[in-house]
Write an enzyme that holds these catalytic residues in place. Structure first.
Site, PDB file in Angstrom:
ATOM      1  N   HIS A 185       0.862  -1.397  -0.031  1.00 42.75           N
ATOM      2  CA  HIS A 185       0.074   0.312  -0.091  1.00 42.75           C
ATOM      3  C   HIS A 185       0.820   1.409  -0.001  1.00 42.75           C
ATOM      4  CE1 HIS A 185      -4.102  -1.920   0.571  1.00 42.75           C
ATOM      5  NE2 HIS A 185      -3.198  -3.032   0.935  1.00 42.75           N
TER       6      HIS A 185
ATOM      7  N   ASP B  98       3.703   9.494  -0.798  1.00 39.41           N
ATOM      8  CA  ASP B  98       2.018   8.547  -0.351  1.00 39.41           C
ATOM      9  C   ASP B  98       1.910   7.271  -1.754  1.00 39.41           C
ATOM     10  OD1 ASP B  98       0.238   7.779   1.150  1.00 39.41           O
ATOM     11  OD2 ASP B  98      -0.617  10.253   1.477  1.00 39.41           O
TER      12      ASP B  98
HETATM   13  P1  ADQ Z   1      -2.918   6.199   4.747  1.00 37.62           P
HETATM   14  O1  ADQ Z   1      -1.517   6.760   4.959  1.00 37.62           O
HETATM   15  O2  ADQ Z   1      -3.540   5.891   5.755  1.00 37.62           O
HETATM   16  O3  ADQ Z   1      -3.138   4.532   3.981  1.00 37.62           O
HETATM   17  P2  ADQ Z   1      -4.713   7.426   2.752  1.00 37.62           P
HETATM   18  O4  ADQ Z   1      -4.837   6.670   2.004  1.00 37.62           O
HETATM   19  O5  ADQ Z   1      -5.280   9.216   3.015  1.00 37.62           O
HETATM   20  O6  ADQ Z   1      -3.554   7.510   3.782  1.00 37.62           O
HETATM   21  O7  ADQ Z   1      -5.431   7.052   3.533  1.00 37.62           O
HETATM   22  C1  ADQ Z   1      -6.254   7.234   4.176  1.00 37.62           C
HETATM   23  C2  ADQ Z   1      -7.979   7.040   5.206  1.00 37.62           C
HETATM   24  O8  ADQ Z   1      -8.490   7.229   5.792  1.00 37.62           O
HETATM   25  C3  ADQ Z   1      -9.210   7.699   3.607  1.00 37.62           C
HETATM   26  O9  ADQ Z   1     -10.740   6.803   3.362  1.00 37.62           O
HETATM   27  C4  ADQ Z   1      -9.815   8.538   4.773  1.00 37.62           C
HETATM   28  O10 ADQ Z   1     -10.441   9.809   4.731  1.00 37.62           O
HETATM   29  C5  ADQ Z   1      -9.631   8.001   6.155  1.00 37.62           C
HETATM   30  N1  ADQ Z   1      -9.021   9.522   7.511  1.00 37.62           N
HETATM   31  C6  ADQ Z   1      -8.015  10.625   6.699  1.00 37.62           C
HETATM   32  N2  ADQ Z   1      -8.654  11.053   8.532  1.00 37.62           N
HETATM   33  C7  ADQ Z   1      -9.059  10.855   8.487  1.00 37.62           C
HETATM   34  C8  ADQ Z   1     -10.125  11.293  10.262  1.00 37.62           C
HETATM   35  N3  ADQ Z   1      -9.370  12.016  10.875  1.00 37.62           N
HETATM   36  N4  ADQ Z   1     -10.612  10.497  10.411  1.00 37.62           N
HETATM   37  C9  ADQ Z   1     -11.761   9.376   9.480  1.00 37.62           C
HETATM   38  N5  ADQ Z   1     -11.189   9.223   8.637  1.00 37.62           N
HETATM   39  C10 ADQ Z   1      -9.991   9.140   8.519  1.00 37.62           C
HETATM   40  C11 ADQ Z   1      -2.296   3.685   3.104  1.00 37.62           C
HETATM   41  C12 ADQ Z   1      -1.319   4.368   2.048  1.00 37.62           C
HETATM   42  C13 ADQ Z   1      -1.735   5.420   1.443  1.00 37.62           C
HETATM   43  C14 ADQ Z   1      -2.695   4.186   0.554  1.00 37.62           C
HETATM   44  C15 ADQ Z   1      -3.846   3.718   1.178  1.00 37.62           C
HETATM   45  C16 ADQ Z   1      -4.784   2.555   0.589  1.00 37.62           C
HETATM   46  O11 ADQ Z   1      -0.228   5.382   3.194  1.00 37.62           O
HETATM   47  O12 ADQ Z   1      -0.759   5.619   0.005  1.00 37.62           O
HETATM   48  O13 ADQ Z   1      -3.766   4.890  -0.309  1.00 37.62           O
HETATM   49  O14 ADQ Z   1      -3.244   2.786   2.108  1.00 37.62           O
HETATM   50  O15 ADQ Z   1      -3.950   1.775  -0.221  1.00 37.62           O
END
Ligand code: ADQ
Length: 475
Positions: free
Chosen positions: A155, A363
């Site tokens: 991921h 990311d």
């Molecule tokens: P993350 O680093 O956690 O994931 P991201 O892809 O942005 O990053 O996913 C975060 C998820 O958490 C999103 O669905 C978002 O809506 C939710 N989220 C974030 N902040 C929140 C909050 N304050 N309250 C509730 N929900 C919140 C890892 C990798 C990424 C990759 C994903 C999926 O680091 O690069 O995109 O996995 O593969």
């Protein structure tokens, strides 16, 4: 159809703490329900001694979870996974530390989990392993005689070879990854980094259709960019518009514009640089004073890893300094909220804002960027300002793409986004919704599992392997 076995560090991966209704959990659960199967991994609990998995059967899906001892948690999770691999794979080797004992603990936990999973496996199951905590997992299964097809999806980014080599056991890790049958990355760039490591290091070769031959193994290596379900997000964003928290933010904004950022609190997300670029906008364009606010939602994660405590202090310091410099009695430039929100509420907040400000330093994909676009009202959409170092930048052509290390460029992009005419906003939004629909979460999952099933059905990989082997032997 054969059962699917999903293995991830956390079962129904939570954003630390509570069950996530997040993309990955939904996508994987759908697949599990379809074929029946098992979701295996850490329960999130620390236990005094290791015990067999706790089994929870819900219809066709079995949840099998295990606790970790404090030592396992410290060495495998907090140590090698999050203090070595996470920073190095996000190009922050300055923050990475390596400790042999922690690495031994990482391998030990992978071995233990593999043994526990073996007891649950049936001969025609296919196994799908997720993320950096489990790089050696297939190797551990192979060592105890498991021959089922095993796929792996990373991921987070896969770093270029020079960066990977800063992780001392880099070669052992890559060799372990070659025990999988399918290895998937978020982007072409990540796939290329893996292939470069193999080829330039003289460890193996790759054919045109992505079959890698290395360490006496043949594996399919490809990019499978993770998606979202844009239409259900759009619906939720509209439906949750009259939730109290959404309404009160709307009321408090009056005719001010809103820039919205949502992240886990992590140094890879570029939060300090983001605040500083917003500061530069206020410094260069005083006309925006009192007319725009930045809302940053960033709940703390991994707060027992030292570098995460530092980023929190840094960020709070920066928000205070910038607010101190520009705030007026009735205007706070940066609102920094250190908490989680219900997912659908977040989507409604995205829809309320004129700019989505997503500028990680690095990311894997960044689902927030995709969610921001999907949440918009197509008649009056906001503009996405997106880092070129998020995997999502390969797929969102309508975003204003910025280099998060260039504060002036980010400030200019913010200003352009805030002033963008409606027709251009609509066109950019439409340019992004097409690819988001075409490459939704089901496509990600089905493409990956399709490739893995082909391996299971004595497949193109095997055929390719024979061909490649023949070619290598000069036949
Ligand atoms: P993350 O680093 O956690 O994931 P991201 O892809 O942005 O990053 O996913 C975060 C998820 O958490 C999103 O669905 C978002 O809506 C939710 N989220 C974030 N902040 C929140 C909050 N304050 N309250 C509730 N929900 C919140 C890892 C990798 C990424 C990759 C994903 C999926 O680091 O690069 O995109 O996995 O593969």
């Amino acid at each position: 159809m054969s059962r699917l076995i999903v293995v991830s560090n956390r079962v129904a991966p939570t954003q630390e703490g509570r069950p996530a209704a997040g993309g990955l959990a939904i996508g994987v659960l759908d697949a599990l329900k379809e074929t029946g199967g098992v979701w295996f991994g850490w329960s999130g609990e620390i236990v005094s001694e290791a015990a067999p998995p706790v089994i929870d059967q819900q219809d066709s899906v079995t949840y099998a979870t295990v606790g970790l001892t404090k030592r396992d948690y410290d060495q495998y999770y907090r140590g090698f996974s999050n203090a070595t691999l996470w920073p190095a794979f996000h190009y922050r080797n300055d923050l990475a530390r390596f400790d042999r004992q922690e690495y031994a603990g990482y391998l030990r936990v992978n071995v233990t989990l593999a043994k526990q999973l073996k007891a649950l496996l049936e001969p025609d199951d296919i196994v799908w392993v997720h993320d950096y905590h489990l790089l050696p997992f297939a190797r551990c299964l192979r060592d105890i005689g498991v021959t089922n097809p095993i796929g792996f999806f990373l991921h987070i980014p896969f770093p270029v070879p020079e960066m990977l080599r800063t992780v001392p056991p880099h070669e052992e890790l890559v060799k372990c990854m070659c025990s999988y049958d399918v290895v998937g990355f978020q982007t072409e760039a990540d796939r290329q980094s893996f292939v470069d490591y193999i080829e330039r290091g003289g460890h193996g070769s790759t054919s045109d259709d992505g079959i890698v031959h290395a360490y006496d193994r043949f594996l399919k290596v490809a990019a499978y960019p993770i998606g979202i379900y844009p239409d259900s997000i759009a619906k939720a964003a509209a439906q949750f518009a009259d939730r109290k928290v959404v309404k009160s933010l709307r009321d408090s904004m009056r005719d001010r514009k809103l820039i919205m950022s949502v992240d886990r609190l992590d140094y890879s997300k570029g939060l300090v640089e983001r605040f500083q670029a917003f500061e530069r906008l206020l410094q260069n364009a005083p006309g925006w004073h009192g007319r725009v606010s930045l809302v940053q939602i960033a709940p703390p994660t991994r707060s027992d890893v030292q570098t995460y405590q530092r980023i929190r202090q840094n960020l709070e310091g920066e928000a205070g300094r910038i607010n101190g410099r520009f705030a007026q009695l009735d205007w706070t430039p940066i609102q920094y909220l250190n908490r989680k929100y219900e997912r659908n509420v977040l989507m409604a907040l995205f829809r309320l804002s004129q700019v989505g400000y997503v500028t990680p330093l690095r990311d894997g994909m960044n689902l927030v960027a995709k969610e921001y676009v999907a949440s918009q009202d197509p008649e009056d959409p906001g503009v996405l300002v997106l880092s070129q170092f998020a995997g999502a930048a390969e797929q969102l052509p309508g975003a204003l793409v910025v280099n998060p290390f260039d504060l002036s460029q980010m400030a200019e992009a913010l200003e352009r986004a805030l002033s963008m005419p409606l027709a251009e906003r609509q066109a950019r939004h439409a340019d992004m919704m097409g690819p988001l629909r075409e490459n939704n979460l089901s496509v990600w999952r089905d493409t990956f599992l399709g490739d893995l099933r082909r391996v299971a059905n004595a497949s193109s990989v095997t055929a390719k392997a024979v061909k490649l082997a023949d070619a290598t032997a000069g036949r």
